[in-house]
Design a protein around this motif. Structure first.
Motif, PDB file in Angstrom:
ATOM      1  N   LEU A 148      35.689  45.099  38.045  1.00 39.78           N
ATOM      2  CA  LEU A 148      36.863  45.919  38.372  1.00 39.78           C
ATOM      3  C   LEU A 148      37.139  45.959  39.870  1.00 39.78           C
ATOM      4  CD1 LEU A 148      36.407  48.887  35.875  1.00 39.78           C
ATOM      5  CD2 LEU A 148      38.148  47.088  35.802  1.00 39.78           C
ATOM      6  N   ASN A 149      36.120  45.784  40.692  1.00 41.83           N
ATOM      7  CA  ASN A 149      36.280  45.835  42.149  1.00 41.83           C
ATOM      8  C   ASN A 149      36.608  44.485  42.771  1.00 41.83           C
ATOM      9  OD1 ASN A 149      35.810  48.592  42.283  1.00 41.83           O
ATOM     10  ND2 ASN A 149      33.593  48.308  42.396  1.00 41.83           N
ATOM     11  N   SER A 150      36.855  43.472  41.944  1.00 44.56           N
ATOM     12  CA  SER A 150      37.080  42.128  42.488  1.00 44.56           C
ATOM     13  C   SER A 150      38.469  41.587  42.147  1.00 44.56           C
ATOM     14  CB  SER A 150      36.011  41.174  41.962  1.00 44.56           C
ATOM     15  OG  SER A 150      36.151  41.039  40.554  1.00 44.56           O
ATOM     16  N   ASN A 151      39.475  42.462  42.124  1.00 46.93           N
ATOM     17  CA  ASN A 151      40.844  42.058  41.815  1.00 46.93           C
ATOM     18  C   ASN A 151      40.895  41.308  40.478  1.00 46.93           C
ATOM     19  OD1 ASN A 151      43.562  41.875  42.166  1.00 46.93           O
ATOM     20  ND2 ASN A 151      43.473  40.111  43.560  1.00 46.93           N
ATOM     21  N   PRO A 152      40.576  41.992  39.389  1.00 49.22           N
ATOM     22  CA  PRO A 152      40.462  41.315  38.094  1.00 49.22           C
ATOM     23  C   PRO A 152      41.815  40.962  37.477  1.00 49.22           C
ATOM     24  CG  PRO A 152      40.197  43.671  37.806  1.00 49.22           C
ATOM     25  CD  PRO A 152      40.310  43.426  39.287  1.00 49.22           C
ATOM     26  N   THR A 153      41.759  39.964  36.611  1.00 42.14           N
ATOM     27  CA  THR A 153      42.929  39.643  35.791  1.00 42.14           C
ATOM     28  C   THR A 153      43.033  40.718  34.705  1.00 42.14           C
ATOM     29  OG1 THR A 153      41.662  38.330  34.218  1.00 42.14           O
ATOM     30  CG2 THR A 153      42.546  37.164  36.155  1.00 42.14           C
ATOM     31  N   ALA A 158      40.358  44.384  30.911  1.00 43.84           N
ATOM     32  CA  ALA A 158      40.146  44.854  29.536  1.00 43.84           C
ATOM     33  C   ALA A 158      38.683  44.667  29.125  1.00 43.84           C
ATOM     34  CB  ALA A 158      41.067  44.109  28.580  1.00 43.84           C
ATOM     35  N   THR A 159      38.100  43.539  29.499  1.00 43.14           N
ATOM     36  CA  THR A 159      36.691  43.286  29.180  1.00 43.14           C
ATOM     37  C   THR A 159      35.799  44.298  29.888  1.00 43.14           C
ATOM     38  OG1 THR A 159      37.166  40.941  28.917  1.00 43.14           O
ATOM     39  CG2 THR A 159      34.869  41.549  29.253  1.00 43.14           C
ATOM     40  N   ALA A 160      36.085  44.576  31.147  1.00 38.43           N
ATOM     41  CA  ALA A 160      35.280  45.544  31.908  1.00 38.43           C
ATOM     42  C   ALA A 160      35.401  46.944  31.307  1.00 38.43           C
ATOM     43  CB  ALA A 160      35.715  45.548  33.369  1.00 38.43           C
TER      44      ALA A 160
END
Length: 190
Positions: A148-153, A158-160
């Protein structure tokens, strides 16, 4: 005759459904016929293709039953249910009791192992650990936080979020779901 009123399960109509689900998780069962709530028979085929009919007969709740998995039963079940093994069982002579410290395991490649179970304290038992061990739930939550802290797609987000939910409900998750969560967290952390 099967009496669902005496079933130890919470939803007695689903006894056969739960038994069928347990059989489907076994690597030694190749097919389990569909089962509906209220059914009293489960039909399945073993790995050799032999068909069996499993019928629910009587249910005898044991009110004072000890809710403990003994080490020898847990080890035999864990090995026997692993996909690389065909069978694992406690040693038993033709006449006499089970030998509770010896397990025979058969691999899919034809090897046979005799395993000796010996009680022993873990190395370093009684010494203060250098740091508290992390739980799998904490590891899952950490992997989700990193994602979540790494600019997610959107898919990674959703996976996180799903991993966060699994970590928060870790004690209620089935072992197979825990394995999947660990695998997904490992993939997400790469």
């Amino acid at each position: 005759m099967y009496n669902p009123d005496k079933s130890p399960l919470l939803d007695t109509d689903h006894d056969a459904v739960l038994i069928a689900d347990a059989l489907r998780d076994s690597p030694h069962i190749s097919f389990v016929a569909p089962v509906e709530p209220g059914d009293e028979i489960v039909w399945f085929r073993d790995a050799d293709g032999i068909g069996f009919e499993l019928s629910l007969t009587t249910v005898e709740p044991v009110p004072d039953a000890e809710r403990v998995a003994y080490a020898w039963d847990a080890v035999a079940a864990a090995i026997g249910n692993h996909s690389h093994f065909v069978r694992a069982a406690l040693e038993q002579t033709p006449v006499g009791p089970l030998n509770l410290d010896t397990i025979t395991a058969h691999t899919r490649t034809g090897n046979k192992f005799t395993l000796k179970l010996t009680g022993a304290p873990r190395p370093g038992h009684g010494k203060e650990p250098a740091s508290p061990p992390t739980s799998s739930a904490a590891d899952i939550a950490y992997a989700a936080d990193r994602a979540l802290n790494s600019n997610p797609t959107d898919a990674e987000r959703a996976t996180a979020e799903l991993l966060h939910h699994l970590a928060a409900t870790w004690d209620r998750q089935e072992p197979s779901m825990r394995r999947h969560a660990r695998a997904v967290a490992g993939t997400l952390s790469r």
